[in-house]
Design a protein around this motif. Sequence first.
Motif, PDB file in Angstrom:
ATOM      1  N   GLU A  69      -5.366   1.235   0.731  1.00 58.38           N
ATOM      2  CA  GLU A  69      -5.851  -0.049   0.227  1.00 58.38           C
ATOM      3  C   GLU A  69      -6.640   0.125  -1.198  1.00 58.38           C
ATOM      4  O   GLU A  69      -7.203   1.066  -1.448  1.00 58.38           O
ATOM      5  CB  GLU A  69      -6.833  -0.853   0.919  1.00 58.38           C
ATOM      6  N   ALA A  70      -6.070  -0.734  -2.122  1.00 55.80           N
ATOM      7  CA  ALA A  70      -6.532  -0.449  -3.585  1.00 55.80           C
ATOM      8  C   ALA A  70      -7.845  -1.112  -3.994  1.00 55.80           C
ATOM      9  O   ALA A  70      -8.632  -0.798  -4.886  1.00 55.80           O
ATOM     10  CB  ALA A  70      -5.651  -1.044  -4.591  1.00 55.80           C
ATOM     11  N   ASN A  86     -11.070   0.981  -5.148  1.00 52.01           N
ATOM     12  CA  ASN A  86     -10.864   2.524  -4.845  1.00 52.01           C
ATOM     13  C   ASN A  86     -11.349   3.174  -6.098  1.00 52.01           C
ATOM     14  O   ASN A  86     -11.053   2.927  -7.425  1.00 52.01           O
ATOM     15  CB  ASN A  86      -9.495   2.769  -4.767  1.00 52.01           C
ATOM     16  N   PHE A  89      -9.766   3.983  -9.535  1.00 48.49           N
ATOM     17  CA  PHE A  89      -9.484   3.441 -10.662  1.00 48.49           C
ATOM     18  C   PHE A  89     -10.512   3.803 -11.899  1.00 48.49           C
ATOM     19  O   PHE A  89     -10.270   3.118 -12.870  1.00 48.49           O
ATOM     20  CB  PHE A  89      -9.635   1.810 -10.188  1.00 48.49           C
ATOM     21  N   ARG A  94      -3.390   3.305 -12.347  1.00 50.58           N
ATOM     22  CA  ARG A  94      -2.788   2.976 -11.121  1.00 50.58           C
ATOM     23  C   ARG A  94      -3.098   3.998 -10.022  1.00 50.58           C
ATOM     24  O   ARG A  94      -3.677   5.007 -10.166  1.00 50.58           O
ATOM     25  CB  ARG A  94      -1.261   3.556 -11.519  1.00 50.58           C
ATOM     26  N   TYR A  95      -2.681   3.426  -8.674  1.00 52.59           N
ATOM     27  CA  TYR A  95      -3.244   4.100  -7.338  1.00 52.59           C
ATOM     28  C   TYR A  95      -2.022   4.228  -6.511  1.00 52.59           C
ATOM     29  O   TYR A  95      -1.122   3.278  -6.424  1.00 52.59           O
ATOM     30  CB  TYR A  95      -4.365   3.308  -6.965  1.00 52.59           C
ATOM     31  N   TYR A  99      -0.110   0.174  -7.129  1.00 53.04           N
ATOM     32  CA  TYR A  99      -1.187  -0.441  -7.629  1.00 53.04           C
ATOM     33  C   TYR A  99      -1.617  -0.518  -8.964  1.00 53.04           C
ATOM     34  O   TYR A  99      -1.786   0.688  -9.289  1.00 53.04           O
ATOM     35  CB  TYR A  99      -2.332  -0.523  -6.628  1.00 53.04           C
ATOM     36  N   LYS A 101      -4.565  -1.369 -11.879  1.00 53.14           N
ATOM     37  CA  LYS A 101      -5.885  -1.926 -11.682  1.00 53.14           C
ATOM     38  C   LYS A 101      -5.927  -3.387 -12.066  1.00 53.14           C
ATOM     39  O   LYS A 101      -6.526  -4.187 -11.744  1.00 53.14           O
ATOM     40  CB  LYS A 101      -6.759  -0.865 -12.598  1.00 53.14           C
ATOM     41  N   ILE A 104      -4.567  -5.637  -9.597  1.00 49.40           N
ATOM     42  CA  ILE A 104      -5.755  -5.754  -8.388  1.00 49.40           C
ATOM     43  C   ILE A 104      -6.978  -6.480  -8.986  1.00 49.40           C
ATOM     44  O   ILE A 104      -7.449  -7.480  -8.190  1.00 49.40           O
ATOM     45  CB  ILE A 104      -6.186  -4.279  -8.153  1.00 49.40           C
TER      46      ILE A 104
END
Length: 246
Positions: A69-70, A86, A89, A94-95, A99, A101, A104
């Motif tokens: 989960e971001a 998270n 970020f 990016r994650y 994802y 930022k 999100i």
Amino acid sequence: MSHTTQVSSSALEFNKQGIFALPEDTSETYYVRASALTPKLESHSVDMYDIHASWVDVEYSTEGLQPWEAGCMWYSDNSYPTIQLNPHFRDNERYLKIYHKDEILSHEYVHAARSVLNSSRFEEIFAFYTSKSPFRTYLGPIFEKPWESMAFVGVLFISVVTLYFWPVVVAALALFIRLNYRWWKWLSCKRHLDALLKKSSLPLMVRLTDEEVLLFSKLSPEAIASWIKVQGLNFRWQLLSAAYLG
């Protein structure tokens, strides 16, 4: 369309900040509620929805987040929304190479702005419509409540263990039918409002309740204009008209 009612510049600015007026609001109650929200260190703009918010807390923590989960949104004791990201970020855009930022934040800011409307049926469609991925935009809203995804995983697990797949097939089919029904209604509303406004209706749409989205999905542009005109004494619709229907 044109409007004749004067709406204060402060109300228009609060609206642009993503502080949505409620159906029961008067100009006084809206001003009091909006004025109580204080600017935070981090701000974000969701241009497609005309949301330029600086009143939502953004925290970086893994507490309560699954590894995949971001981020998420939750409410503190004062009922103001807080976006949790998270910690990855803090220094990265990016994650998990999935994802972004900005995406999100846009998603969660839409939730934060719409939270006061207590309208959940189209909530995820509005939030996922900010996605850069057509796949996530379409399929992301398939789960409307957090518990639905967990329940589906549970049904899937049982089906795999028992080799009896009808329950998961039926559950998936029900979810897809609901998803496509929601999209049909949402897109019908958007098409009718686009025709009425002669421009993108997304800034107005995101400020609608579930009931209004459903109503406008059935009405012609002309009928929508007549309906809005009848709401002339309602402060919320005076504000929306001044902001988007002039």
